[in-house]
Design an enzyme around this catalytic site. Structure first.
Site, PDB file in Angstrom:
ATOM      1  N   GLN A  26       0.850  -1.066  -0.013  1.00  0.00           N
ATOM      2  CA  GLN A  26      -0.118   0.523  -0.369  1.00  0.00           C
ATOM      3  C   GLN A  26       0.448   1.925   0.375  1.00  0.00           C
ATOM      4  OE1 GLN A  26      -2.545  -1.348   2.898  1.00  0.00           O
ATOM      5  NE2 GLN A  26      -4.722  -0.346   2.271  1.00  0.00           N
ATOM      6  N   ARG A  83       3.561  -0.170  13.348  1.00  0.00           N
ATOM      7  CA  ARG A  83       3.368  -1.223  12.322  1.00  0.00           C
ATOM      8  C   ARG A  83       3.759  -1.463  10.605  1.00  0.00           C
ATOM      9  NH1 ARG A  83      -1.973  -4.358  10.609  1.00  0.00           N
ATOM     10  NH2 ARG A  83      -1.330  -6.188  10.287  1.00  0.00           N
ATOM     11  N   HIS A 128       0.904  -9.339   4.475  1.00  0.00           N
ATOM     12  CA  HIS A 128       0.031  -7.989   4.383  1.00  0.00           C
ATOM     13  C   HIS A 128      -0.228  -8.510   2.730  1.00  0.00           C
ATOM     14  CE1 HIS A 128      -2.032  -4.990   6.341  1.00  0.00           C
ATOM     15  NE2 HIS A 128      -2.910  -5.251   4.924  1.00  0.00           N
ATOM     16  N   ASN A 173      -1.685 -10.952   8.201  1.00  0.00           N
ATOM     17  CA  ASN A 173      -2.965  -9.923   8.360  1.00  0.00           C
ATOM     18  C   ASN A 173      -4.021 -10.194   7.680  1.00  0.00           C
ATOM     19  OD1 ASN A 173      -3.581  -7.065   8.848  1.00  0.00           O
ATOM     20  ND2 ASN A 173      -4.349  -7.031   6.691  1.00  0.00           N
ATOM     21  N   GLU A 174      -4.736 -10.607   8.556  1.00  0.00           N
ATOM     22  CA  GLU A 174      -6.260 -10.966   7.942  1.00  0.00           C
ATOM     23  C   GLU A 174      -5.960 -11.923   7.163  1.00  0.00           C
ATOM     24  OE1 GLU A 174      -7.701  -7.292   6.587  1.00  0.00           O
ATOM     25  OE2 GLU A 174      -8.178  -6.185   8.429  1.00  0.00           O
ATOM     26  N   ASN A 316      -7.725  -6.558  13.901  1.00  0.00           N
ATOM     27  CA  ASN A 316      -8.127  -5.543  13.136  1.00  0.00           C
ATOM     28  C   ASN A 316      -9.270  -4.818  12.936  1.00  0.00           C
ATOM     29  OD1 ASN A 316      -5.341  -4.886  12.117  1.00  0.00           O
ATOM     30  ND2 ASN A 316      -5.766  -5.663  10.354  1.00  0.00           N
ATOM     31  N   TYR A 318     -13.021  -2.647  12.245  1.00  0.00           N
ATOM     32  CA  TYR A 318     -13.771  -1.330  11.439  1.00  0.00           C
ATOM     33  C   TYR A 318     -15.111  -0.855  12.303  1.00  0.00           C
ATOM     34  CZ  TYR A 318      -8.936  -0.961   9.112  1.00  0.00           C
ATOM     35  OH  TYR A 318      -7.826  -0.600   9.210  1.00  0.00           O
ATOM     36  N   GLU A 386      -5.056  -2.687  14.110  1.00  0.00           N
ATOM     37  CA  GLU A 386      -5.994  -1.435  13.247  1.00  0.00           C
ATOM     38  C   GLU A 386      -6.876  -1.232  13.615  1.00  0.00           C
ATOM     39  OE1 GLU A 386      -6.068  -2.423   8.806  1.00  0.00           O
ATOM     40  OE2 GLU A 386      -4.018  -3.521   8.812  1.00  0.00           O
ATOM     41  N   TRP A 430      -5.638   3.170  11.933  1.00  0.00           N
ATOM     42  CA  TRP A 430      -4.651   2.149  10.121  1.00  0.00           C
ATOM     43  C   TRP A 430      -5.284   3.718   9.659  1.00  0.00           C
ATOM     44  CZ3 TRP A 430      -2.497  -0.882   7.241  1.00  0.00           C
ATOM     45  CH2 TRP A 430      -2.651  -0.745   6.383  1.00  0.00           C
ATOM     46  N   GLU A 437      -5.593   2.142  -1.796  1.00  0.00           N
ATOM     47  CA  GLU A 437      -6.643   0.939  -1.158  1.00  0.00           C
ATOM     48  C   GLU A 437      -7.390   0.504  -1.143  1.00  0.00           C
ATOM     49  OE1 GLU A 437      -7.052   1.022   2.286  1.00  0.00           O
ATOM     50  OE2 GLU A 437      -9.207   0.174   2.129  1.00  0.00           O
ATOM     51  N   TRP A 438      -6.652  -1.130  -1.484  1.00  0.00           N
ATOM     52  CA  TRP A 438      -6.875  -1.548  -2.621  1.00  0.00           C
ATOM     53  C   TRP A 438      -7.703  -1.940  -4.013  1.00  0.00           C
ATOM     54  CZ3 TRP A 438      -2.626  -5.104  -0.844  1.00  0.00           C
ATOM     55  CH2 TRP A 438      -2.182  -4.936   0.061  1.00  0.00           C
TER      56      TRP A 438
END
Ligand code: GBH
Length: 492
Positions: A26, A83, A128, A173-174, A316, A318, A386, A430, A437-438
């Site tokens: 990213q 991080r 990630h 990550n995730e 993480n 949101y 995050e 984050w 952003e992907w």
């Protein structure tokens, strides 16, 4: 509930970690610099039609060249932790430990030394989402169990080269996103569509790969390096739509188990998938005519190996959604992860929105999720790795909605600690700065610093939220108004 909703003044426990985060693909750019190999996001983003505006991470924030700027802005905020993630194919261009790219090692050595020189502790994620392309091409990436060996050896190279200075590691990550959006048909690299089959296989290999990386550290490095290794799982909070309905309570619990439990249960409870996943996927598979369940099984030895393979719980988080039981459960002809668990899940349109469709600001959700994790996983140390908020106003340095989000979410974390006794050790915002952003490319911004992607220099500029966050950090929370709060001055 007004009592639960009331703002809580107070400070976090001594030693509480305040951090901010980014990830390699990213921010770094330098996609073909100095011997780096391509990874699945290089390929995916450079294939037209996959990313908004056909944006790519080829240059991104150019942190490959501008890492000193990154260190500077972290220092400016007085954050003592950062991080970031390592790009596997920058270190091992073909993914295997047979070829180590010294320029990649040098890059991360410089970054780590630069952080430490400024008193910033690195929190390093091994993976990630940027899988070396060769591993995808050679054997299907996370779908093939050869990955377990390769990921382990990659981890070993990282511990060997950086473990003298890095004491806080995250393996994956995730994994939910990797399995479901990468291999289930969710529009993320590598873009494999194998919903309800490939996603379970990928998850199985992800769990074993994580355990491998943890054991390698435990066996060969812990005694000399004395660090800690954990995994980071992501989950929304699933709120039962009608708490007086047993069926909605069950639906929400089922959704939580299919989501967080998919990975959390094996690692933190008993080495195996949640019972409800086993039952429902076995049953659907049978109805669909499969000879064996689409959910793979672990051997007894594997269960033992997986259980306890994380020194803390990385989270993480949101947003939140409502969960309820659908009127009927019709097993689909084609396998599907969502069909397997049969929960209606939606966001209340009244909840404050962000720049991303999926992200509504529902601060009380993080407190409930933290409490759920405490009860479900035996009161682990939780590192929030995050939490953050997006906007579409890409050039606005005034970001009051992000400030509201941080203030209210951080306050709910404080309540979880103070009122529910949850053992939260860290909070990570984050993101440090706007980045790729992907699938949304540069159209959705999560940064506390603005990055100008039209300028070759990629200048970083503070938004209001960065000052707000620095103030929270400086005060270690929200001291009662009678105490003299510390206010951070904008950097000149
Ligand atoms: C985190 O994932 C990632 O770790 C981080 O890299 C990322 O920048 C950050 O979130 C913000 O998205 O396109 O509607 O199908 C959090 C999980 C993964 C949730 C992607 C939203 C897209 C949903 N996110 N997902 S959609």
């Amino acid at each position: 509930d007004p009592e639960r909703d009331a703002f809580l003044f107070g400070t976090f426990p001594e030693g509480f970690i305040w951090s901010s985060a980014t990830s390699s693909y990213q921010i770094e750019g330098g996609y073909d610099a100095d011997g780096k190999g391509y990874n699945i996001w290089d390929t995916f983003a450079n294939t037209p039609g996959n990313i908004a505006n056909n944006d790519t991470g080829n240059i991104a924030c150019d942190s490959y060249n501008k890492w000193e700027e990154d260190v500077r802005i972290i220092k400016e905020l007085d954050l003592e932790y950062y991080r970031f993630s390592l790009s596997w194919s920058r270190i091992l261009p073909d993914g295997t430990a047979d070829n180590v790219n010294q320029a990649g090692i040098d890059y991360y050595n410089n970054l780590i030394d630069g952080l430490l020189a400024d008193g910033i502790t690195p929190m390093v994620t091994l993976y990630h989402w940027d899988l070396p392309q060769d591993l995808q091409d050679d054997y299907g990436g996370w779908l093939n169990e050869t990955i377990i060996y390769d990921f382990g050896e990659y981890a070993r190279v990282c511990y060997e080269n950086f473990g003298d200075r890095v004491k806080l590691w995250l393996t994956l990550n995730e994994p939910w996103i990797i399995a479901q959006l990468g291999y289930g048909c969710g529009g993320f690299a590598p873009g494999v569509c194998a919903d309800g089959t490939g996603s379970y296989v990928a998850a199985h290999n992800l769990i074993k790969s994580h355990a491998k990386a943890w054991h390698i550290y435990d066996d060969d490095f812990r005694a000399t390096q004395a660090g800690r290794v954990g995994i980071t799982l992501n989950s929304d909070w699933m709120e039962p739509y009608n708490r007086s309905l047993e069926t909605d309570l069950n639906a929400a619990e089922r959704a939580q188990q299919f989501h967080l439990g998919w990975f959390g249960h094996p690692i933190f409870v008993d080495g195996d998938y949640p019972e409800v996943m086993r039952e429902m996927i076995d049953y659907s598979s049978e109805v669909q005519g499969y000879n064996e369940s689409r959910l793979p099984t672990f051997t007894a030895l594997e269960k033992e190996y997986i259980l306890g393979s994380s020194d803390f719980f990385g989270l993480n988080h949101y947003t939140t959604g409502y969960a309820s039981k659908p009127d009927e459960w019709v097993i689909s002809d084609n396998p599907s992860y969502y069909n397997d668990y049969a929960v209606d899940f939606w966001k209340d349109p009244e909840w404050p929105s962000s720049g991303s469709d999926w992200l509504k600001s529902v601060p009380w959700g993080i407190r409930r999720l933290l409490e759920w994790i405490k009860d479900e996983y035996g009161d682990p140390e939780i590192y929030v790795t995050e939490n953050g908020f997006s906007t579409k106003d890409i050039d606005d340095l005034n970001d009051p909605d992000r400030i509201d989000y941080y203030q209210s979410y951080i306050d709910e974390v404080l309540k979880a600690i103070e009122m529910d006794g949850v053992n939260v050790k860290a909070y990570t915002a984050w993101s440090l700065m706007d980045n790729f952003e992907w699938a949304a490319g540069y159209t959705e911004r999560f940064g506390m610093h603005h990055v100008d992607f039209d300028d070759d220099d990629r200048p970083r500029t503070q938004k209001d939220s960065s000052l707000f966050y620095a103030t929270v950090k400086a005060n270690n929370g929200f001291p009662k108004p009678t105490e003299e709060p510390i206010t951070e001055e904008p950097a000149v």
